[in-house]
Design a protein around this motif. Structure first.
Motif, PDB file in Angstrom:
ATOM      1  N   GLN A   1     -20.997  33.050  10.431  1.00 28.08           N
ATOM      2  CA  GLN A   1     -19.570  32.832  10.160  1.00 28.08           C
ATOM      3  C   GLN A   1     -19.198  31.344  10.099  1.00 28.08           C
ATOM      4  N   GLY A   2     -20.184  30.464  10.343  1.00 28.35           N
ATOM      5  CA  GLY A   2     -19.921  29.032  10.295  1.00 28.35           C
ATOM      6  C   GLY A   2     -19.187  28.490  11.502  1.00 28.35           C
ATOM      7  N   LYS A   3     -19.182  29.242  12.597  1.00 28.75           N
ATOM      8  CA  LYS A   3     -18.456  28.803  13.795  1.00 28.75           C
ATOM      9  C   LYS A   3     -19.296  27.905  14.698  1.00 28.75           C
ATOM     10  N   VAL A   4     -20.625  27.858  14.449  1.00 27.99           N
ATOM     11  CA  VAL A   4     -21.509  26.936  15.166  1.00 27.99           C
ATOM     12  C   VAL A   4     -22.447  26.293  14.149  1.00 27.99           C
ATOM     13  N   ASN A   5     -23.069  25.190  14.549  1.00 29.69           N
ATOM     14  CA  ASN A   5     -24.001  24.482  13.671  1.00 29.69           C
ATOM     15  C   ASN A   5     -25.431  24.956  13.829  1.00 29.69           C
ATOM     16  N   TYR A   6     -25.777  25.374  15.041  1.00 32.00           N
ATOM     17  CA  TYR A   6     -27.155  25.757  15.346  1.00 32.00           C
ATOM     18  C   TYR A   6     -27.179  26.901  16.363  1.00 32.00           C
ATOM     19  N   ILE A   7     -28.339  27.547  16.426  1.00 30.73           N
ATOM     20  CA  ILE A   7     -28.652  28.517  17.487  1.00 30.73           C
ATOM     21  C   ILE A   7     -29.893  28.019  18.213  1.00 30.73           C
ATOM     22  N   VAL A   8     -29.890  28.165  19.530  1.00 28.63           N
ATOM     23  CA  VAL A   8     -31.113  28.013  20.317  1.00 28.63           C
ATOM     24  C   VAL A   8     -31.525  29.414  20.754  1.00 28.63           C
ATOM     25  N   MET A   9     -32.714  29.862  20.320  1.00 30.76           N
ATOM     26  CA  MET A   9     -33.127  31.244  20.564  1.00 30.76           C
ATOM     27  C   MET A   9     -34.522  31.302  21.194  1.00 30.76           C
ATOM     28  N   ALA A  10     -34.622  31.881  22.381  1.00 26.35           N
ATOM     29  CA  ALA A  10     -35.931  32.078  23.009  1.00 26.35           C
ATOM     30  C   ALA A  10     -36.753  33.036  22.153  1.00 26.35           C
ATOM     31  N   ILE A  11     -38.037  32.722  21.981  1.00 24.18           N
ATOM     32  CA  ILE A  11     -38.887  33.576  21.151  1.00 24.18           C
ATOM     33  C   ILE A  11     -40.138  34.037  21.888  1.00 24.18           C
ATOM     34  N   GLU A  12     -40.596  33.260  22.895  1.00 18.79           N
ATOM     35  CA  GLU A  12     -41.746  33.707  23.673  1.00 18.79           C
ATOM     36  C   GLU A  12     -41.804  32.988  25.004  1.00 18.79           C
ATOM     37  N   ASN A  13     -42.401  33.677  25.977  1.00 17.45           N
ATOM     38  CA  ASN A  13     -42.599  33.122  27.308  1.00 17.45           C
ATOM     39  C   ASN A  13     -44.072  33.253  27.666  1.00 17.45           C
ATOM     40  N   SER A  14     -44.602  32.242  28.344  1.00 12.15           N
ATOM     41  CA  SER A  14     -46.039  32.226  28.627  1.00 12.15           C
ATOM     42  C   SER A  14     -46.461  33.338  29.583  1.00 12.15           C
ATOM     43  N   ILE A  15     -45.517  33.954  30.279  1.00 10.27           N
ATOM     44  CA  ILE A  15     -45.836  35.071  31.174  1.00 10.27           C
ATOM     45  C   ILE A  15     -45.388  36.401  30.572  1.00 10.27           C
ATOM     46  N   ALA A  16     -44.132  36.465  30.148  1.00 12.38           N
ATOM     47  CA  ALA A  16     -43.561  37.730  29.670  1.00 12.38           C
ATOM     48  C   ALA A  16     -43.949  38.060  28.235  1.00 12.38           C
ATOM     49  N   GLY A  17     -44.434  37.059  27.464  1.00 14.98           N
ATOM     50  CA  GLY A  17     -44.849  37.312  26.090  1.00 14.98           C
ATOM     51  C   GLY A  17     -43.718  37.139  25.094  1.00 14.98           C
ATOM     52  N   SER A  18     -43.871  37.754  23.921  1.00 15.05           N
ATOM     53  CA  SER A  18     -42.904  37.597  22.829  1.00 15.05           C
ATOM     54  C   SER A  18     -41.630  38.393  23.091  1.00 15.05           C
ATOM     55  N   LEU A  19     -40.506  37.847  22.622  1.00 14.74           N
ATOM     56  CA  LEU A  19     -39.242  38.584  22.655  1.00 14.74           C
ATOM     57  C   LEU A  19     -39.115  39.309  21.313  1.00 14.74           C
ATOM     58  N   LEU A  20     -39.644  40.517  21.255  1.00 16.00           N
ATOM     59  CA  LEU A  20     -39.760  41.234  19.982  1.00 16.00           C
ATOM     60  C   LEU A  20     -38.423  41.483  19.284  1.00 16.00           C
ATOM     61  N   PRO A  21     -37.338  41.818  20.017  1.00 15.63           N
ATOM     62  CA  PRO A  21     -36.070  42.021  19.305  1.00 15.63           C
ATOM     63  C   PRO A  21     -35.614  40.790  18.526  1.00 15.63           C
ATOM     64  N   ASN A  22     -36.015  39.607  18.992  1.00 16.41           N
ATOM     65  CA  ASN A  22     -35.589  38.398  18.292  1.00 16.41           C
ATOM     66  C   ASN A  22     -36.333  38.209  16.974  1.00 16.41           C
ATOM     67  N   TYR A  23     -37.537  38.761  16.864  1.00 23.77           N
ATOM     68  CA  TYR A  23     -38.218  38.745  15.574  1.00 23.77           C
ATOM     69  C   TYR A  23     -37.446  39.591  14.566  1.00 23.77           C
ATOM     70  N   ASN A  24     -36.851  40.684  15.033  1.00 27.63           N
ATOM     71  CA  ASN A  24     -36.016  41.499  14.141  1.00 27.63           C
ATOM     72  C   ASN A  24     -34.807  40.705  13.647  1.00 27.63           C
ATOM     73  N   LEU A  25     -34.219  39.897  14.547  1.00 25.36           N
ATOM     74  CA  LEU A  25     -33.070  39.080  14.144  1.00 25.36           C
ATOM     75  C   LEU A  25     -33.492  38.016  13.133  1.00 25.36           C
ATOM     76  N   LEU A  26     -34.660  37.417  13.339  1.00 25.69           N
ATOM     77  CA  LEU A  26     -35.167  36.431  12.377  1.00 25.69           C
ATOM     78  C   LEU A  26     -35.338  37.069  11.000  1.00 25.69           C
ATOM     79  N   ARG A  27     -35.835  38.306  10.988  1.00 29.21           N
ATOM     80  CA  ARG A  27     -36.039  39.030   9.727  1.00 29.21           C
ATOM     81  C   ARG A  27     -34.701  39.386   9.077  1.00 29.21           C
ATOM     82  N   ASP A  28     -33.757  39.853   9.885  1.00 26.46           N
ATOM     83  CA  ASP A  28     -32.495  40.351   9.331  1.00 26.46           C
ATOM     84  C   ASP A  28     -31.584  39.225   8.834  1.00 26.46           C
TER      85      ASP A  28
END
Length: 274
Positions: A44-71
């Protein structure tokens, strides 16, 4: 004009800490209750950037965020690694002996399991957010409750740290992606995030990976996600690094011949773990 950066969670969270590490502290962070909300604000142009966690060295990948990257298909313009340091914090003047309850996000509690097992007198409760637990202790003036949260949260909500670095694994890192609506031209990019599909034939993925290897391209991550509604078909997400731009360009030309729906999600400067 002050940059607006969307973060999942509230001020004092690891997402805000990552935003400050990447952009500096002269930004306005915009709190969002979900990662999807951060994407909507950028759309919507209300922010300039997003900071999005994508993986953690213990918990692994945040799979739902890959869906957001795709969508949403926002370009990845950078990355930042954050050393996850967790502290036990409480209201000023409260001692360890006063604490009956400890609250934090479930993953943070899990990452501090050794400390909590060594202190069975604490009754552990799960909160929605590390910084949110700190804010709750501060706002409700809970003298019998401590929060497990980042140092930034203690500073922001006026809490004192009772025990530092209580996380079990001292080499815990989270990788965050920086997303924007437009690609950014940067000199000396040396990392890229790619997505593609391959055929179902024997060795089809291996053929693609061999293209990278033969051009001296370092594959730092590979993640597969099922293609919605299509049996036995997968999207592959890979991160690659290179020292020679010509090698990378050659690898991409070769990979294009063996893939479908190929996309360069972003080319950016590699961030080091420190």
């Amino acid at each position: 004009m002050q940059l607006k950066v969307a973060i999942q969670g509230i001020k004092g969270s690891f997402h805000e800490e990552a935003a400050y590490k990447y952009f500096g502290e002269q930004i306005e962070t915009v709190e969002c209750e979900s990662f999807k909300k951060t994407c909507e604000l950028l759309k919507q142009g209300k922010v300039n950037y997003i900071v999005m966690a994508i993986e953690n060295s213990i918990a692994g990948s945040l799979l739902p965020n890959y869906n957001l990257l795709r969508d949403y298909r926002f370009p990845i313009v950078g990355e930042v690694y954050l050393h996850i340091k967790l502290h036990l914090m409480a209201l000023p003047g409260v001692t360890l002996q006063d604490i009956r309850f400890v609250e934090s996000h479930p993953i943070a509690l899990q990452q501090c399991n050794d400390f909590l097992e060594e202190n069975p007198q604490f009754q552990v409760t799960e909160g929605e957010d590390t910084a949110g637990s700190a804010k709750k202790v501060s706002e409700q003036q809970l003298k019998d409750t401590a929060a497990i949260a980042p140092q930034l949260a203690a500073k922001l909500y006026g809490l004192e740290i009772l025990e530092r670095r209580i996380e079990t694994n001292k080499k815990n890192y989270t990788r965050f992606l920086i997303l924007s609506t437009q690609s950014e031209e940067k000199a000396k990019v040396n990392k890229a995030s790619l997505s593609f599909q391959t055929g179902n034939g024997v060795g089809s993925l291996s053929t693609v990976l061999q293209c990278f290897a033969e051009q001296q391209i370092n594959l730092t991550k590979i993640q597969s996600m099922p293609v919605l509604g299509k049996r036995n078909e997968y999207d592959f997400y890979v991160d690659v690094e290179w020292k020679n731009q010509a090698d990378y360009d050659a690898a991409i030309r070769r990979v294009l011949k063996h893939t479908s729906n190929f996309s360069i999600m972003g080319e950016y400067i590699k961030n080091e773990k420190v």
